[in-house]
Design a protein around this motif. Structure first.
Motif, PDB file in Angstrom:
ATOM      1  N   GLU A  44       0.846  -1.269   0.006  1.00 53.56           N
ATOM      2  CA  GLU A  44      -0.033   0.029  -0.270  1.00 53.56           C
ATOM      3  C   GLU A  44       0.842   1.323   0.030  1.00 53.56           C
ATOM      4  O   GLU A  44       0.460   2.315  -0.509  1.00 53.56           O
ATOM      5  CB  GLU A  44      -0.854   0.057   1.226  1.00 53.56           C
ATOM      6  N   ARG A  88      -5.459  -6.125  -1.766  1.00 57.53           N
ATOM      7  CA  ARG A  88      -4.053  -5.334  -1.186  1.00 57.53           C
ATOM      8  C   ARG A  88      -3.284  -6.597  -0.872  1.00 57.53           C
ATOM      9  O   ARG A  88      -3.583  -7.656   0.022  1.00 57.53           O
ATOM     10  CB  ARG A  88      -4.205  -4.249  -0.378  1.00 57.53           C
ATOM     11  N   THR A 136      -6.912  -3.054  -5.827  1.00 57.33           N
ATOM     12  CA  THR A 136      -7.372  -2.282  -4.390  1.00 57.33           C
ATOM     13  C   THR A 136      -8.506  -1.571  -4.416  1.00 57.33           C
ATOM     14  O   THR A 136      -9.727  -1.647  -3.741  1.00 57.33           O
ATOM     15  CB  THR A 136      -6.305  -1.358  -4.126  1.00 57.33           C
TER      16      THR A 136
END
Length: 464
Positions: free
Chosen positions: A25, A393, A380
């Motif tokens: 992320e 993710r 995502t």
């Protein structure tokens, strides 16, 4: 060494992916990712596990969540030779798609109530190589309890057509909404809190323009594109947004093919409307002037527009105005594509196997898209939009769904490479500059270049 780090390193992980460039992320980093019981258990250096995959030279991305896929299972005696779960999810595995959102059409019956949803779940039993979340349909026929039944049955979201769709000679086939059905359906869907995805084309105008072109003797894909001008996308997007404001329904505009349509969504979002949009790989790859040399295999709706439009769509995508990219995998049998007259051909592209490689090549390698944005638009963002909270993710606690990509590895797609039931695709013969090397679903390899597609069926229906 901190206690947590010591525990992670000494923990008996089932699988560790080592030496890859992992898209987290926070961005990409060279690190190890560990898996235990199908979920990501640790991210860091020097992790050990029962099985190790060496990803040296590879990009480790979250598995793709393709939010727009049509599987025609069951075919109801009408479409039995179209794409089923076995071949459809094999194609997903080979293409790096670990989860997808299945549309409520073209299966027979369409998924519009409790009974048809149960029929669909039964049709997919022990046939899934990837995980499948479901759209329930919104039609004029299911406003008397069908919407609630679908919600109770675990659909992740809803789908309707503002464009004409379905075959009225087939009992149980899907049907587009009129304005009242859309309004009433939005009111009901708003109560569920789920998203309504919309095919936004003006039915009356596109139907008439297409009919006039056909009667005037037009036969080409170029003429087909001209029969579905940009404003026929923009107008229903505006109408849908207005009704969303009125009803409080969360909406998503499917397969936007023009920047003007994206702009309507961006403007509405700035005004506080809960609306997003997607585009498709084919709108970012092909353009009008090459369609007739390819043939009806590349026909779809909305249609593939000109080079200027394609460039503008890339600008919108890179600027973050388009939430995600989908395949809109909508296959049929070859005879429905093999038409001299483009207006008579089925509109739909087989593409689920060539999202990840094409988008990585066209986005990351050719246009400088960041790896973080690549992961956002293939995984995502669709997972977040449809509340698939275990997907999308690479972070501890999420499902261990990965696609391992080899960059700068060109290959030419051949028909025999395709896992589709009907091996037709507009990408055949094209050189694609990256390769899917391995696909992993909840810690289990479902495709590798060395072993091919798994013979197992570890996929599950995701029920919300």
């Amino acid at each position: 060494m901190k206690q947590k780090e010591r525990t992670e390193k000494s923990m008996n992980h089932d699988l560790v992916i080592k030496n890859g460039l992992v898209i987290l992320e926070s961005g990409e980093v060279k690190t190890d990712v560990a898996v235990k019981d199908g979920v990501i258990s640790a991210i860091g250096a020097d992790l050990t596990g029962d099985k190790v995959i060496d990803a040296e030279g590879l990009v480790v991305s979250p598995g793709m969540v393709d939010a727009h896929v049509h599987i025609t299972d069951p075919g109801g005696g009408y479409r039995d030779e179209w794409e089923g779960y076995v071949t459809g999810t094999a194609s997903c595995a080979k293409g790096g798609v670990t989860s997808f959102m299945e549309m409520p059409l073209n299966q027979v019956p369409a998924t519009t109530d409790k009974e048809s949803l149960a029929i669909k779940y039964e049709a997919g039993k022990n046939k899934l190589r990837s995980d499948v979340a479901s759209f329930g349909g919104l039609t004029p026929q299911n406003l008397e309890g069908g919407i609630q039944e679908l919600n109770d049955g675990g659909v992740a979201a809803y789908k309707c057509f503002m464009a004409t769709c379905g075959d009225r000679t087939i009992d149980g086939d899907f049907m587009n909404v009129d304005d009242y059905s859309l309004y009433e359906g939005m009111k009901q869907i708003a109560k569920t809190g789920k998203v309504l995805a919309i095919h936004a084309e003006n039915a009356a105008i596109t139907d008439k323009l297409g009919d006039l072109a056909y009667k005037n003797g037009e036969t080409t894909l170029k003429a087909y594109v001209e029969s579905r001008p940009v404003f026929t996308e923009v107008e229903p997007i505006r109408r849908a947004i207005l009704l969303a404001k009125e009803t409080g329904c969360r909406i998503h505009i499917c397969h936007v093919a023009c920047p003007e349509g994206v702009e309507e969504v961006t403007k509405a979002r700035a005004e506080g409307v809960d609306v997003t949009c997607e585009t498709c790989t084919h709108y970012l790859y092909f353009h009008t002037d090459e369609l007739d040399s390819i043939g009806p295999v590349v026909k779809c709706s909305p249609p593939i527009r000109d080079l200027e439009t394609r460039a503008a769509m890339w600008d919108k995508l890179l600027a973050g105005e388009i939430a995600f990219v989908t395949s809109d995998h909508s296959p049929c049998t070859p005879d429905l594509k093999d038409k001299e007259n483009a207006f008579e051909a089925w509109g739909g592209i087989s593409g689920v196997q060539n999202n990840v490689d094409v988008m990585f090549d066209e986005g990351v390698q050719k246009r400088g898209m960041s790896l973080k944005q690549f992961a956002d638009i293939i995984a995502t963002n669709p997972a977040d939009r449809y509340d698939l909270d275990t997907k999308g993710r690479i972070s501890v606690g999420k499902d261990a769904d990965f696609v391992l990509i080899k960059p700068e590895a060109p290959y030419t797609l051949k028909a025999e490479d395709l896992e589709y039931r009907n091996k037709i695709s507009p990408y055949i013969g094209r050189e694609i500059g990256a390769q899917v090397v391995e696909t992993i679903l909840r810690g289990e390899t479902i495709y590798s270049q060395s072993e091919g597609v798994t013979a197992e069926f570890p996929g599950q229906f995701i029920k919300k």
